[in-house]
Design a protein around this motif. Structure first.
Motif, short mmCIF file in Angstrom:
data_model
loop_
_atom_site.label_atom_id
_atom_site.label_comp_id
_atom_site.label_asym_id
_atom_site.label_seq_id
_atom_site.Cartn_x
_atom_site.Cartn_y
_atom_site.Cartn_z
N ARG A 1 0.41 -1.01 0.08
CA ARG A 1 -0.12 0.29 0.21
C ARG A 1 0.91 1.49 0.36
O ARG A 1 0.08 2.26 -0.21
N PHE A 2 2.26 0.98 0.46
CA PHE A 2 2.68 2.07 0.12
C PHE A 2 3.78 2.71 -1.17
O PHE A 2 4.45 3.24 -1.43
N GLY A 3 3.55 1.73 -2.12
CA GLY A 3 3.39 1.33 -3.63
C GLY A 3 5.34 1.97 -3.14
O GLY A 3 5.26 2.81 -4.45
N PRO B 1 5.57 8.51 2.32
CA PRO B 1 5.19 8.05 1.74
C PRO B 1 3.40 8.64 2.50
O PRO B 1 3.80 9.67 3.57
N ALA B 2 2.35 8.89 1.93
CA ALA B 2 1.46 9.78 2.04
C ALA B 2 0.30 8.31 1.70
O ALA B 2 -0.44 9.08 1.39
N PRO B 3 1.07 7.22 3.62
CA PRO B 3 -0.82 6.57 3.03
C PRO B 3 -1.96 6.76 3.56
O PRO B 3 -1.90 8.14 4.51
N PRO C 1 9.20 0.04 -4.67
CA PRO C 1 9.73 -0.72 -5.68
C PRO C 1 10.95 -1.79 -4.14
O PRO C 1 11.34 -1.98 -4.23
N VAL C 2 11.73 0.05 -3.32
CA VAL C 2 12.80 -0.53 -2.97
C VAL C 2 12.24 -1.00 -2.04
O VAL C 2 13.11 -2.12 -1.40
N LEU C 3 11.79 -1.04 -1.25
CA LEU C 3 10.91 -1.54 0.07
C LEU C 3 10.77 -3.13 -0.08
O LEU C 3 10.63 -4.07 0.83
N ASP C 4 9.58 -3.45 -1.62
CA ASP C 4 9.34 -4.71 -1.43
C ASP C 4 10.23 -5.83 -1.63
O ASP C 4 10.37 -6.70 -1.50
N ASP C 5 11.08 -4.77 -2.86
CA ASP C 5 12.42 -5.49 -2.90
C ASP C 5 13.75 -6.04 -1.71
O ASP C 5 13.77 -7.28 -0.92
#
Length: 514
Positions: free
Chosen positions: A66-68, A279-281, A70-74
């Protein structure tokens, strides 16, 4: 100890009777049922307006998407496969499966033993009809078997305990996943927050350096006193001195991320192009009520399974108070090379009874020990539920407070920047002294830093809420739990049978991520 055996003719009907009795006898000890948390049914946390309900919302097993980013996803994907703590938790699943295999094996004959021996004998006999010397060889072989009947449920309770311990290890691995995802995300956004603070400090250093140059020129031209120059220099150096501390925080955060990723301290290429934007969730959406999510938290499930495992141990301890009834048998042969003595074959079978009738103080106190441990496990379960509820409420309150504080800080920063603009203009026009400019510059720097810090706190609070709701774990396969290269090392050391390849059984109390 009492031990008795009957003839083979008697053992057959008696053995059949014992088998029937064992099958019919319910195991001793309590049958575990999860404690009812009475207050939870009516518990509706306020959540301070931070959460909305939507049956169509995505589950929170991958809340970070939900933060969008990709670095965090990786980074999170790498942590799942490289984190040492997660690997240890996976290996404990394998350990508990092996322990379950040990407990299951006790259902079968506990003693299956082959004894064989041979000897060369040289005898000197003095007197009698066999006076003289003789040499001969002897040999013996026997196969012994003993099967303690599970008359009181000792082995069934042992399997029950090991089974629950296995499911507790699965829940523990899930809990490590939850904590790991949160730790990586918090460190990552902490790193980005620190980058933002460094940028703010450098911008203010540049601003104050310009003021310092202006006051230096004015002092050298005799238009201003040395006091203005030294005050400007003090403020400039103080701001400049804050940067090394921030850069040290950056290194610590990066090294902490390295440790979570199973890497040596050093540069993380994944962070090379990361900036300080956060991010601004938007509104947090859940498709289930917090009370339901709470009971499915991995740490809550682990506590419940640990209590179930200990409950079965009470039954195991109780069986020691009663006689152990077994069937035993021996098939043997003995022979020698003497012509005068023939070989002997034998078959022995019958029931046996073992009863520690003079150890009641020790055995009864062991039952009490196990029951006290069960009550501790039940209290631990209740405490875990209370702690989970507190964490949910605390995280939601923290989101609310950091959000409210952010609005105030943003307005305060606008005012500080406007004050600096006015103070600078008045100083240039001769209506204010330089101290007003210095104060305004200090206020802008302080408020800018507070704004960045609070934004980071707000993101961390959102992560805490997802974590407190039990989000961040997923079902794993044996490949996820133990990487192929590790399994190969273990296979080279030890015969693991099919345990390194067999699918992992799932707990019956919650097979879906929240």
């Amino acid at each position: 100890m009492i031990r008795a055996a009957s003839a083979h003719a008697v053992s057959r009907p008696l053995g059949a009777l014992l088998l029937a009795s064992a099958a019919a006898c319910a195991p001793l000890g309590p049958n575990f049922s999860e404690p009812d948390i009475a207050w939870l049914a009516a518990w509706q946390p306020q959540l301070y307006g931070q959460v909305s309900w939507d049956p169509q919302a995505d589950n929170i097993s991958q809340w970070w998407r939900r933060f969008g980013d990709p670095v965090l996803d990786d980074l999170l994907a790498q942590a799942r496969f490289e984190n040492p703590d997660l690997r240890i938790a996976g290996l404990r699943i394998l350990e508990s499966r092996a322990l379950l295999g040990i407990a299951t094996g006790l259902k079968y004959p506990q003693l299956q033993q082959i004894n064989a021996s041979g000897a060369y004998v040289s005898e000197y006999i003095d007197g009698g009809p066999s006076d003289g010397h003789r040499d001969y060889r002897t040999g013996d072989a026997a196969f012994d078997i003993q099967w303690e009947m599970d008359f009181w449920g000792r082995f069934r309770r042992g399997i029950e305990s090991a089974d629950a311990a296995y499911f507790a290890s699965v829940a523990n691995q899930r809990d490590v996943q939850v904590l790991l995802m949160a730790q990586v995300a918090i460190l990552y956004y902490g790193y980005k927050t620190t980058l933002q603070r460094i940028d703010i400090a450098r911008d203010n250093v540049a601003l104050q350096e310009r003021s310092l140059e202006i006051t230096r020129k004015l002092f050298e031209s005799g238009q201003e006193s040395e006091l203005d120059l030294q005050q400007a220099r003090t403020q400039y150096l103080a701001t400049l001195a804050s940067i090394p501390d921030l850069e040290l925080d950056l290194v610590r955060q990066r090294n902490a991320l390295c440790a979570l990723l199973g890497r040596a301290p050093g540069d993380l290429p994944e962070l090379a192009n990361v900036d300080g934007r956060l991010p601004a969730p938007g509104q947090i959406l859940l498709r289930e009520m917090p009370a339901n999510l709470l009971l499915r938290r991995p740490d809550v499930r682990r506590a419940a399974w640990q209590a179930a495992s200990q409950s079965a141990q009470v039954g195991v301890a109780l069986t020691d108070l009663y006689p152990a009834i077994s069937l035993f048998g021996t098939v043997g042969w003995s022979g020698n090379s003497l012509d005068s003595v023939g070989d002997v074959s034998r078959l022995v079978a019958g029931p046996a009874l073992t009863w520690n009738i003079f150890s009641y103080g020790r055995l009864e106190n062991n039952v009490r020990v196990q029951d006290a441990r069960l009550q501790q496990a039940l209290e631990s379960f209740r405490a875990t539920v209370f702690g989970a509820a507190r964490e949910i409420d605390d995280a939601a309150s923290r989101i609310d407070q950091t959000g409210a504080r952010q609005n105030i800080l943003d307005e305060s920063l606008v005012s500080a920047e406007r004050s600096l603009e006015i103070a600078t203009r008045q100083y240039q026009e001769g209506y204010a002294d330089f101290q007003r400019v210095l104060d305004a510059q200090a206020a802008v720097f302080s408020q800018s830093d507070l704004v960045a810090l609070n934004r980071g706190e707000h993101v961390a609070a959102i992560i805490d809420l997802y974590t407190s709701l039990g989000g961040g774990w997923r079902e794993v396969t044996i490949d996820d739990v133990i990487p192929p290269e590790v399994r190969e090392q273990m296979r080279e050391r030890t015969d693991w049978g099919d345990l390194l390849e067999a699918p992992l059984p799932l707990p019956p109390d919650g097979g879906q991520a929240p």
